[in-house]
Design a protein around this motif. Sequence first.
Motif, PDB file in Angstrom:
ATOM      1  N   UNK A 180      -6.369   1.481   6.780  1.00 22.89           N
ATOM      2  CA  UNK A 180      -5.521   2.540   6.229  1.00 22.89           C
ATOM      3  C   UNK A 180      -5.047   2.165   4.833  1.00 22.89           C
ATOM      4  N   UNK A 181      -4.710   3.176   4.070  1.00 20.57           N
ATOM      5  CA  UNK A 181      -4.283   2.975   2.688  1.00 20.57           C
ATOM      6  C   UNK A 181      -2.954   2.227   2.661  1.00 20.57           C
ATOM      7  N   UNK A 182      -2.922   1.169   1.886  1.00 22.05           N
ATOM      8  CA  UNK A 182      -1.693   0.408   1.746  1.00 22.05           C
ATOM      9  C   UNK A 182      -0.853   1.033   0.631  1.00 22.05           C
ATOM     10  N   UNK A 183       0.459   1.135   0.823  1.00 24.52           N
ATOM     11  CA  UNK A 183       1.332   1.684  -0.223  1.00 24.52           C
ATOM     12  C   UNK A 183       2.247   0.583  -0.752  1.00 24.52           C
ATOM     13  N   UNK A 184       2.712   0.781  -1.965  1.00 18.76           N
ATOM     14  CA  UNK A 184       3.574  -0.171  -2.631  1.00 18.76           C
ATOM     15  C   UNK A 184       5.000   0.371  -2.663  1.00 18.76           C
TER      16      UNK A 184
END
Lengths: 499, 100
Positions: free
Chosen positions: B59-63
């Motif tokens: 899954x897309x990692x967010x900052x």
Amino acid sequence: MVSSYRIQGATGEWEVVIGLEVHAQITTQAKLFSGAATAFGAEPNTQVSLVDAAMPGMLPVPNAECIRQAVRTGLAIDAAINRWSRFDRKNYFYADLPQGYQISQLYHPLVGEGSLTIDADEKAGIPADKVIGIERIHVEQDAGKLMHDQHPTMSYVDLNRSGVALMEIVSRPDMRSPAEAGAYVRKLRAILRYVGSCDGNMEEGSMRADVNVSVRRPGEEFGTRTETKNVNSVRFVMQAIEHEARRQVDLIEDGGTVVQETRLFDPGTGTTRAMRSKEDAHDYRYFPDPDLLPLELDEAFIAECRASLPELPDAKRRRYEGELGLSAYNAGVLTAEVETAGWFEELLAASAAKAGKPEAELAKPAANWLLSELFGALNKTGTALADSPVTPAAGAELLALVAKGTISGSIAKQVLEKMLASGDGAEAIVEREGLMQTSDTSAIEAAVDQVLAANADKVAEFKAGKEALFGFFVGQTMKAMQGKGNPQLVNQVLRQKLG
Amino acid sequence: MSVDKETVARIANLARIRMDDAALDRMVPELNNILAWVEQLGEVDCSGVEPMTAVIPNTLRLRDDVVNADPLTGGGVRDAVLANAPAPEHGFFGVPKVIE
């Protein structure tokens, strides 16, 4: 729902059809895909990371706050939130775009179909409950900034804006007059500012619009549209539409055809002109960005976004009219800017607490005082409400004195002037200057007797049926009491004595 | 699917790659070979299979919204950013004048 705005051509009437793409900078500390700062006005290239400068090997990682703010904005316009969205690359070469592509969302935007209602304006021909459809909101990167006037042969590039998060808010072609387009931008700006997802500062470029305009015979098929880029004020949006619609009508009536093209607006002349662009400029060869996985949102995240929304302008306006009993006009003015509404609510809550009365009872005087007395005073000195020397708490102190009958409304005006001049509180000023209202019936009776005795001729006229003179007696009595008589008691005593 | 010489010339132009006639003639069959090779994938029947973006669950990692949390992806590195620029001036990149 039908606008009556028409352009008079030589061959008859034309209707203008308008759609807007608004680019709104998302209010965040860091950029969309890097940790560089977004603050306005920094030294050139000091807020640029290696990611924003597109150095080899850099990978974009989305800023969660950008996603959250875009979702909150979507919820505020009742839009569908796409649980699955994706970033695409829009490929083109320009000196302000170091990557050679902009990361945007063409195929699967974060926010789908929504709408907003623009405010009715009879004078401007905007009907009540006119709804403007919003097709989508997608998230994308801003480009850098070019300066052309600093060097004879070179342009200078500042990448501080490069990679800053934008929402592109795409309307349906639902507007039919410059006034409707202006009202749409104002309403959208108000919603963004209430939500806190964009500061709406058009001078600093936080919000700008691409304006799509076409003309047609009323009720017929859409004509060919042109797109005027980067218009950065409500007034300019309206001017660009007026000019562009007129130009298209003249062109068609002279036997020409409108070409689908990109145009530029010149704020100096209020006109638009074609951009000198290459034919292939629009071949962006979009494809999914292989550096970024799809963006998947869960229900808990969306629920959290929804729960964090404040009361929005339309709901607030309805509440001000319904629960607080304010006029439609006052409710509209108070809710147009989020700061004004916040100030008013603080004032009202503090006034109610201080006077020990319900808010609904104080809302009307509080609204009138804020909109006419305080705004009037601030306008004289060109001061913004945010910089008002009188705080909501200080205003509440004054309003509570009126509500409790300690001073009259006319004395309150004097007290406000003294508050603005000295910075002192209302209670202190009233105390020091002995401005307390007199509810002492004997003092009022004495003043009334004096006034009636001095104006025997007018009393006779009054008794002969000239009832308008009653106001004159009230005025004279108040004057005799230096404005300190309790107006209700003065009225009462006068009625008795004249009755 | 295949491309002709005109299409290749257009793609090269969009990518700002200068190619002379001889290079274009060489490139047309090369690209067509690649396209034909990839087209073999069309022989697989994947009806009813969800399009997939990765072969492993991912899954897309967010900052978090924090400035300069990681110096490698933060700002304030103007010298490094401008180090390879051919004509930096006053903290800007200098480029040939481009004006609309």
